[in-house]
Scaffold this motif. Structure first.
Motif, PDB file in Angstrom:
ATOM      1  N   PHE A   6       0.863  -1.192   0.000  1.00 56.57           N
ATOM      2  CA  PHE A   6       0.000   0.000   0.000  1.00 56.57           C
ATOM      3  C   PHE A   6       0.893   1.232   0.000  1.00 56.57           C
ATOM      4  CE2 PHE A   6      -0.090  -2.204   4.106  1.00 56.57           C
ATOM      5  CZ  PHE A   6       0.648  -1.343   4.900  1.00 56.57           C
ATOM      6  N   ARG A   7       0.388   2.297  -0.591  1.00 54.94           N
ATOM      7  CA  ARG A   7       1.169   3.521  -0.770  1.00 54.94           C
ATOM      8  C   ARG A   7       0.509   4.675  -0.038  1.00 54.94           C
ATOM      9  NH1 ARG A   7       5.801   3.706  -1.771  1.00 54.94           N
ATOM     10  NH2 ARG A   7       5.796   5.487  -3.178  1.00 54.94           N
ATOM     11  N   GLY A   8       1.335   5.570   0.507  1.00 57.95           N
ATOM     12  CA  GLY A   8       0.821   6.755   1.177  1.00 57.95           C
ATOM     13  C   GLY A   8       0.382   7.792   0.160  1.00 57.95           C
ATOM     14  N   PRO A   9      -0.138   8.901   0.636  1.00 56.06           N
ATOM     15  CA  PRO A   9      -0.195   9.265   2.050  1.00 56.06           C
ATOM     16  C   PRO A   9      -1.436   8.724   2.754  1.00 56.06           C
ATOM     17  CG  PRO A   9      -0.903  11.103   0.697  1.00 56.06           C
ATOM     18  CD  PRO A   9      -0.490  10.025  -0.254  1.00 56.06           C
ATOM     19  N   PHE A  10      -1.259   8.403   4.053  1.00 52.88           N
ATOM     20  CA  PHE A  10      -2.360   7.963   4.902  1.00 52.88           C
ATOM     21  C   PHE A  10      -2.341   8.765   6.198  1.00 52.88           C
ATOM     22  CE2 PHE A  10      -1.577   4.009   2.486  1.00 52.88           C
ATOM     23  CZ  PHE A  10      -2.864   3.684   2.096  1.00 52.88           C
ATOM     24  N   LEU A  11      -3.496   8.877   6.813  1.00 46.41           N
ATOM     25  CA  LEU A  11      -3.606   9.274   8.202  1.00 46.41           C
ATOM     26  C   LEU A  11      -3.974   8.024   8.985  1.00 46.41           C
ATOM     27  CD1 LEU A  11      -5.642  12.600   7.837  1.00 46.41           C
ATOM     28  CD2 LEU A  11      -3.175  12.360   8.225  1.00 46.41           C
ATOM     29  N   PHE A  12      -3.445   7.876  10.197  1.00 46.13           N
ATOM     30  CA  PHE A  12      -3.762   6.648  10.918  1.00 46.13           C
ATOM     31  C   PHE A  12      -3.786   6.871  12.422  1.00 46.13           C
ATOM     32  CE2 PHE A  12       0.868   6.564  10.888  1.00 46.13           C
ATOM     33  CZ  PHE A  12       1.223   5.970  12.093  1.00 46.13           C
ATOM     34  N   ALA A  13      -4.565   6.007  13.080  1.00 45.62           N
ATOM     35  CA  ALA A  13      -4.591   5.918  14.537  1.00 45.62           C
ATOM     36  C   ALA A  13      -3.892   4.621  14.912  1.00 45.62           C
ATOM     37  CB  ALA A  13      -6.031   5.921  15.046  1.00 45.62           C
ATOM     38  N   TYR A  14      -3.249   4.604  16.091  1.00 44.07           N
ATOM     39  CA  TYR A  14      -2.538   3.391  16.500  1.00 44.07           C
ATOM     40  C   TYR A  14      -2.820   3.067  17.953  1.00 44.07           C
ATOM     41  CZ  TYR A  14       1.027   6.421  18.688  1.00 44.07           C
ATOM     42  OH  TYR A  14       1.685   7.345  19.466  1.00 44.07           O
ATOM     43  N   ASN A  15      -2.589   1.792  18.293  1.00 43.32           N
ATOM     44  CA  ASN A  15      -2.859   1.308  19.641  1.00 43.32           C
ATOM     45  C   ASN A  15      -1.729   0.367  20.044  1.00 43.32           C
ATOM     46  OD1 ASN A  15      -3.839   0.043  22.002  1.00 43.32           O
ATOM     47  ND2 ASN A  15      -5.966   0.231  21.307  1.00 43.32           N
ATOM     48  N   ARG A  16      -1.072   0.666  21.148  1.00 38.50           N
ATOM     49  CA  ARG A  16       0.008  -0.183  21.668  1.00 38.50           C
ATOM     50  C   ARG A  16      -0.428  -0.921  22.918  1.00 38.50           C
ATOM     51  NH1 ARG A  16       5.539   3.151  21.794  1.00 38.50           N
ATOM     52  NH2 ARG A  16       6.281   1.051  22.217  1.00 38.50           N
ATOM     53  N   GLY A  17      -1.740  -1.069  23.079  1.00 38.97           N
ATOM     54  CA  GLY A  17      -2.271  -1.807  24.213  1.00 38.97           C
ATOM     55  C   GLY A  17      -2.764  -0.942  25.353  1.00 38.97           C
ATOM     56  N   HIS A  18      -2.654   0.391  25.212  1.00 42.41           N
ATOM     57  CA  HIS A  18      -3.092   1.290  26.276  1.00 42.41           C
ATOM     58  C   HIS A  18      -4.200   2.230  25.804  1.00 42.41           C
ATOM     59  CE1 HIS A  18       0.285   0.024  28.776  1.00 42.41           C
ATOM     60  NE2 HIS A  18       1.065   0.173  27.714  1.00 42.41           N
ATOM     61  N   GLY A  19      -4.840   1.899  24.692  1.00 41.12           N
ATOM     62  CA  GLY A  19      -5.869   2.771  24.148  1.00 41.12           C
ATOM     63  C   GLY A  19      -5.438   3.322  22.795  1.00 41.12           C
ATOM     64  N   GLU A  20      -6.416   3.730  22.029  1.00 43.95           N
ATOM     65  CA  GLU A  20      -6.144   4.198  20.669  1.00 43.95           C
ATOM     66  C   GLU A  20      -5.729   5.665  20.669  1.00 43.95           C
ATOM     67  OE1 GLU A  20      -8.123   3.197  16.446  1.00 43.95           O
ATOM     68  OE2 GLU A  20      -9.431   4.326  17.797  1.00 43.95           O
ATOM     69  N   CYS A  21      -4.615   5.932  20.005  1.00 44.98           N
ATOM     70  CA  CYS A  21      -4.126   7.303  19.863  1.00 44.98           C
ATOM     71  C   CYS A  21      -4.616   7.842  18.524  1.00 44.98           C
ATOM     72  CB  CYS A  21      -2.595   7.328  19.931  1.00 44.98           C
ATOM     73  SG  CYS A  21      -1.869   8.951  19.657  1.00 44.98           S
ATOM     74  N   ARG A  22      -5.607   8.719  18.567  1.00 48.02           N
ATOM     75  CA  ARG A  22      -6.161   9.253  17.331  1.00 48.02           C
ATOM     76  C   ARG A  22      -6.345  10.767  17.348  1.00 48.02           C
ATOM     77  NH1 ARG A  22      -9.738   6.264  15.284  1.00 48.02           N
ATOM     78  NH2 ARG A  22     -10.600   7.927  13.975  1.00 48.02           N
ATOM     79  N   GLN A  23      -5.970  11.405  18.443  1.00 49.22           N
ATOM     80  CA  GLN A  23      -6.044  12.870  18.518  1.00 49.22           C
ATOM     81  C   GLN A  23      -4.738  13.406  19.078  1.00 49.22           C
ATOM     82  OE1 GLN A  23      -8.230  14.957  17.365  1.00 49.22           O
ATOM     83  NE2 GLN A  23      -9.723  13.424  16.685  1.00 49.22           N
ATOM     84  N   PRO A  24      -3.785  13.846  18.261  1.00 43.55           N
ATOM     85  CA  PRO A  24      -3.906  14.014  16.806  1.00 43.55           C
ATOM     86  C   PRO A  24      -3.609  12.715  16.065  1.00 43.55           C
ATOM     87  CG  PRO A  24      -1.780  14.795  17.549  1.00 43.55           C
ATOM     88  CD  PRO A  24      -2.511  14.390  18.791  1.00 43.55           C
TER      89      PRO A  24
END
Length: 334
Positions: A135-153
């Motif tokens: 897959f090719r960028g650009p993308f915006l993304f949220a991530y989660n390392r096990g402590h909740g989703e980081c989506r802001q920003p």
């Protein structure tokens, strides 16, 4: 004319002896691993590179015989035998299961000792040639390392000048423990499909990556179903340099939901420039190539460095369009 029964029996006995000789040769002779497997491989937890060369698999031993993906190896130092079942997932990725070292047994009975829950080991080619990312960028993304989703920003992924690399820029979320600002470059090395899951193996390049244990990572990814407006891809990443424990794109050491970033309306480079796809300087120190319907310009210099320039907006053009001022988005890489 009738053939004498004694002649038929004689030929049958010879045929049986030939079969027995062939089977014995396969089991106790010498076999060779496929040439495309030869080279040095990295396996998590193994200090020295694993070397495949001819009939030898590094410290595992020497191949005596094979049946499909099953190999009978002898450890000459310990005078014992093991079955190793090797699956080629990609030219850059091998996965295998093995038995403990046993006394001499036929290959089928030795391989039957491998249980379904036996550990699966992954080997990644150390000198792997990178491949285009799935897959090719650009993308915006949220991530989660096990402590909740980081989506802001939201974090973002940019396409590099090289199609085999992506730049991941992680943002820190004030209300999510464990989130932090970081920049990682992902080099794609292998992709394959297994059942309904798609796998990606790559190397992560960042300031804290000092060894292959830090760099190699495995990913499971899936394209979102039509109608899911907030997600284009789901991605799960392994926590170490293996593919263990990755079964879906929603479970992993780090999970991500990707949404394609909306670019400003693209423009095109002027026809009198892009009508000729390839340009170069008089001393051939740099080349210029137009792609994607004349909206993208790739500049490569003699050292191999690349710059990708995407036309974003025309700011000014004179009457005959002999002069144009435009805004462009550029990416640099090697």
């Amino acid at each position: 004319m009738d053939v004498p029964w004694t002649s038929i029996i004689t030929h049958l006995i010879i045929f049986i002896y030939m079969l027995q000789y062939t089977y014995t040769f396969k089991q106790s002779g010498s076999c060779y691993f496929p040439e495309r497997w030869e080279g040095t491989w990295f396996q998590s937890g193994v200090r020295q590179p694993i070397v495949i060369e001819g009939p030898r698999l590094s410290t595992k031993g020497r191949c005596l015989g094979s049946e499909g993906d099953k190999f009978l190896l002898v450890d000459d130092k310990r005078a014992c035998y093991r079955c190793v079942v090797i699956h080629e997932k990609h030219v850059n990725v091998l996965q295998y299961k093995e038995t403990y070292c046993h006394g001499r047994e036929a290959l089928p009975s030795l391989c039957a000792m491998i249980t379904g829950d036996a550990l699966l080991y992954s080997m990644f080619r150390e000198t792997a040639v990178s491949i285009p990312c799935p897959f090719r960028g650009p993308f915006l993304f949220a991530y989660n390392r096990g402590h909740g989703e980081c989506r802001q920003p939201l974090s973002n992924i940019d396409a590099c000048a090289d199609d085999s690399r992506l730049l991941l820029s992680y943002q820190a979320c004030p209300d999510v423990h464990g989130s932090e600002s970081a920049v990682e470059e992902l080099e794609c090395l292998a992709v394959w499909k297994e059942g309904s899951s798609r796998y990606l193996v790559g190397k992560l390049h960042h300031n804290h990556a000092t060894s292959n244990e830090d760099r190699f990572r495995c990913f499971v990814y899936e394209k979102a179903a039509e109608g899911e407006d907030d997600v284009d891809y789901r991605v799960a990443q392994s926590g170490d340099a293996t593919c263990n424990g990755l079964f879906s794109a929603t479970e992993g050491s780090r999970t991500m939901t990707l949404k394609r970033a909306l670019l400003q309306s693209k423009c095109r480079f002027p026809f009198w420039l892009s009508n000729y796809n390839h340009w170069h300087t008089l001393d051939y120190s740099a080349t210029y190539s137009f792609h994607h319907r004349n909206s993208t310009l790739k500049i490569t210099n003699s050292s191999g460095a690349e710059m990708k320039v995407v036309c974003v907006q025309i700011k000014y053009t004179n009457r005959d369009e002999s002069m144009i001022v435009l805004v462009a988005h550029f990416t640099m890489g090697w």
